[in-house]
Design a protein around this motif. Sequence first.
Motif, PDB file in Angstrom:
ATOM      1  N   TYR A 258       1.116  -1.283  -0.134  1.00  0.00           N
ATOM      2  CA  TYR A 258       0.153  -0.024  -0.299  1.00  0.00           C
ATOM      3  C   TYR A 258       0.780   1.196  -0.132  1.00  0.00           C
ATOM      4  O   TYR A 258       1.858   1.225   0.407  1.00  0.00           O
ATOM      5  CB  TYR A 258      -0.672   0.138   1.280  1.00  0.00           C
TER       6      TYR A 258
ATOM      7  N   PHE B 296       3.490   0.612   2.457  1.00  0.00           N
ATOM      8  CA  PHE B 296       3.780  -0.453   3.371  1.00  0.00           C
ATOM      9  C   PHE B 296       3.336  -1.487   3.560  1.00  0.00           C
ATOM     10  O   PHE B 296       2.538  -1.618   2.148  1.00  0.00           O
ATOM     11  CB  PHE B 296       2.326   0.398   4.523  1.00  0.00           C
TER      12      PHE B 296
ATOM     13  N   PHE C  87       0.292  -4.791   9.009  1.00  0.00           N
ATOM     14  CA  PHE C  87       0.840  -3.746   7.945  1.00  0.00           C
ATOM     15  C   PHE C  87       2.218  -4.319   8.942  1.00  0.00           C
ATOM     16  O   PHE C  87       2.864  -3.781  10.332  1.00  0.00           O
ATOM     17  CB  PHE C  87       0.090  -3.095   8.693  1.00  0.00           C
ATOM     18  N   GLY C  88       3.318  -3.676   7.933  1.00  0.00           N
ATOM     19  CA  GLY C  88       4.777  -3.353   8.667  1.00  0.00           C
ATOM     20  C   GLY C  88       4.348  -2.172   8.696  1.00  0.00           C
ATOM     21  O   GLY C  88       3.819  -1.152   8.693  1.00  0.00           O
ATOM     22  N   GLN C  89       5.978  -1.466   9.381  1.00  0.00           N
ATOM     23  CA  GLN C  89       5.887  -0.176  10.527  1.00  0.00           C
ATOM     24  C   GLN C  89       5.606   0.566   9.434  1.00  0.00           C
ATOM     25  O   GLN C  89       5.739   2.089   9.592  1.00  0.00           O
ATOM     26  CB  GLN C  89       7.067  -0.056  10.915  1.00  0.00           C
TER      27      GLN C  89
ATOM     28  N   GLN D 164       3.093   6.335  11.654  1.00  0.00           N
ATOM     29  CA  GLN D 164       3.009   5.372  12.121  1.00  0.00           C
ATOM     30  C   GLN D 164       2.457   4.247  11.240  1.00  0.00           C
ATOM     31  O   GLN D 164       1.279   5.057  10.972  1.00  0.00           O
ATOM     32  CB  GLN D 164       2.502   5.335  13.469  1.00  0.00           C
ATOM     33  N   SER D 165       2.264   3.232  11.666  1.00  0.00           N
ATOM     34  CA  SER D 165       1.511   2.103  11.096  1.00  0.00           C
ATOM     35  C   SER D 165       0.394   2.087  11.086  1.00  0.00           C
ATOM     36  O   SER D 165      -0.525   3.321  12.199  1.00  0.00           O
ATOM     37  CB  SER D 165       2.820   0.719  11.391  1.00  0.00           C
ATOM     38  N   LEU D 166      -0.772   1.346  10.589  1.00  0.00           N
ATOM     39  CA  LEU D 166      -1.970   1.154  11.056  1.00  0.00           C
ATOM     40  C   LEU D 166      -2.018  -0.468  12.308  1.00  0.00           C
ATOM     41  O   LEU D 166      -1.488  -1.285  12.327  1.00  0.00           O
ATOM     42  CB  LEU D 166      -2.805   0.651  10.089  1.00  0.00           C
TER      43      LEU D 166
END
Lengths: 115, 113
Positions: A35, A88, A105-107, B41-43
């Motif tokens: 994404y 991502f 999800f990755g960071q 940040q991530s989800l």
Amino acid sequence: GQQVMQIPQYQHVQEGEDFTTYCNSSTTLSNIQWYKQRPGGHPVFLIQLVKSGEVKKQKRLTFQFGEAKKNSSLHITATQTTDVGTYFCAGMGEAGGTSYGKLTFGQGTILTVHP
Amino acid sequence: SAVISQKPSRDICQRGTSLTIQCQVDSQVTMMFWYRQQPGQSLTLIATANQGSEATYESGFVIDKFPISRPNLTFSTLTVSNMSPEDSSIYLCSAVGRYYEQYFGPGTRLTVT
């Protein structure tokens, strides 16, 4: 539980340089998805990889899925300012597992491109 | 692909109050999810919104704090209850496509004062 690690966290490139982000899962995945999130925007689906060793291309973007279905990479050739954003990876657990259908999800890798 | 809309797009709320976020999909979808994302940040997945049954929550999230409704295959709501400043975040809903890809709404930016 399933963990997805992504590196690097940040990448600054000059326009025209290449960029790669790497993703590694603690468990075997049924598929991995990528994404892109532009600054101030929401994540937008780019691609899904399902098969072991799969390679897919979208113009300057090349996506790979590892043979063991635990790692993946996104490579952008000759970056442009329009490539700016956070990329991502997101892994889905194997079919039949409790996490199937859900994404981890990755960071994310924040890409900045200097013109 | 699916087109997702969310309301409100942003809100500033006082601690102790509740806010309900609406998510509308332009087509019927089997699976919908709610995420939280801190800026930069991530989800983090909050829960799976199940049509016709109770939502399935991830570790660290509970129904009393984040009640979710899914009355049909195109609509879901997430309520953030008894808010504190720690709840300040971006809340995103997503709908799952035919091949398990996800389509995200534009997000709701919540600030709790």
